[in-house]
Write an enzyme that holds these catalytic residues in place. Structure first.
Site, short mmCIF file in Angstrom:
data_model
loop_
_atom_site.label_atom_id
_atom_site.label_comp_id
_atom_site.label_asym_id
_atom_site.label_seq_id
_atom_site.Cartn_x
_atom_site.Cartn_y
_atom_site.Cartn_z
N TYR A 44 -3.84 16.18 1.82
CA TYR A 44 -4.43 14.84 1.86
C TYR A 44 -3.44 13.88 2.50
O TYR A 44 -2.31 13.73 2.04
CB TYR A 44 -4.76 14.41 0.43
CG TYR A 44 -5.53 13.13 0.24
CD1 TYR A 44 -5.94 12.34 1.29
CD2 TYR A 44 -5.85 12.72 -1.04
CE1 TYR A 44 -6.66 11.17 1.09
CE2 TYR A 44 -6.56 11.55 -1.27
CZ TYR A 44 -6.97 10.78 -0.19
OH TYR A 44 -7.66 9.63 -0.41
N HIS A 87 1.39 4.12 -3.08
CA HIS A 87 1.13 5.54 -2.85
C HIS A 87 2.40 6.38 -2.97
O HIS A 87 2.33 7.56 -3.30
CB HIS A 87 0.44 5.75 -1.51
CG HIS A 87 -1.02 5.44 -1.58
ND1 HIS A 87 -1.50 4.15 -1.56
CD2 HIS A 87 -2.10 6.25 -1.71
CE1 HIS A 87 -2.82 4.19 -1.67
NE2 HIS A 87 -3.20 5.44 -1.78
N TRP A 146 -7.31 3.55 -10.93
CA TRP A 146 -6.63 3.46 -9.63
C TRP A 146 -7.36 2.48 -8.72
O TRP A 146 -6.75 1.65 -8.06
CB TRP A 146 -6.53 4.84 -8.98
CG TRP A 146 -5.86 4.82 -7.64
CD1 TRP A 146 -6.45 4.85 -6.41
CD2 TRP A 146 -4.45 4.75 -7.39
NE1 TRP A 146 -5.51 4.81 -5.42
CE2 TRP A 146 -4.27 4.74 -5.99
CE3 TRP A 146 -3.33 4.69 -8.21
CZ2 TRP A 146 -3.02 4.68 -5.39
CZ3 TRP A 146 -2.08 4.63 -7.62
CH2 TRP A 146 -1.92 4.63 -6.22
N TRP A 147 -8.68 2.58 -8.69
CA TRP A 147 -9.45 1.66 -7.85
C TRP A 147 -9.21 0.21 -8.26
O TRP A 147 -9.06 -0.66 -7.42
CB TRP A 147 -10.93 1.99 -7.91
CG TRP A 147 -11.32 3.26 -7.22
CD1 TRP A 147 -10.59 3.98 -6.32
CD2 TRP A 147 -12.55 3.95 -7.38
NE1 TRP A 147 -11.30 5.09 -5.92
CE2 TRP A 147 -12.50 5.10 -6.55
CE3 TRP A 147 -13.68 3.74 -8.15
CZ2 TRP A 147 -13.56 6.00 -6.46
CZ3 TRP A 147 -14.73 4.63 -8.05
CH2 TRP A 147 -14.66 5.76 -7.22
N TYR A 203 0.84 -1.20 0.00
CA TYR A 203 0.00 0.00 0.00
C TYR A 203 0.88 1.25 0.00
O TYR A 203 0.66 2.17 -0.78
CB TYR A 203 -0.93 -0.01 1.22
CG TYR A 203 -1.96 1.09 1.19
CD1 TYR A 203 -3.17 0.93 0.54
CD2 TYR A 203 -1.71 2.31 1.81
CE1 TYR A 203 -4.11 1.94 0.52
CE2 TYR A 203 -2.64 3.33 1.80
CZ TYR A 203 -3.85 3.14 1.15
OH TYR A 203 -4.77 4.16 1.12
#
Length: 104
Positions: free
Chosen positions: A41, A22, A76-77, A18
């Site tokens: 963010y 990112h 992306w999802w 993860y």
């Protein structure tokens, strides 16, 4: 500027993956988020529960409603669905969080 918080769930054992994904966030996705008015963010991980906690600022929270229709967001999802709890459309299962305290 609205502050928005939410939580998601990471599958066990995918913490480093993860982070890696990112760390190399796609430039076109980053541009889309900025163009949508998203700033400041952050996503945090609770390692005891694998809960992800996201918080961001949005110039217009209603503009976020347009993100699911964007091809780069859908891509992306699809890229992330194997490592986190996802809905049938590949979007992450995301639970909005209610603010109960803020110290500016």
């Amino acid at each position: 500027m609205a502050r928005i918080a939410f939580k998601m769930t990471l599958h066990p054992g995918f913490e480093e993956e993860y982070r890696k994904r990112h760390d190399t966030i796609w430039p076109d996705l980053q541009a889309l988020l900025k163009e949508t008015g998203i700033s400041d963010y952050s996503i945090f991980l609770d390692e005891t529960t694998n809960s992800l906690f996201g918080v961001l600022k949005a110039e217009d929270p209603k503009a976020l409603d347009n993100l699911p229709a964007q091809p780069v967001m859908q891509k992306w999802w699809a890229y992330m669905k194997d490592i986190m709890a996802s809905n049938e459309d590949n979007s992450p299962v995301s639970i909005p969080l209610k603010e109960v305290f803020y110290l500016p």
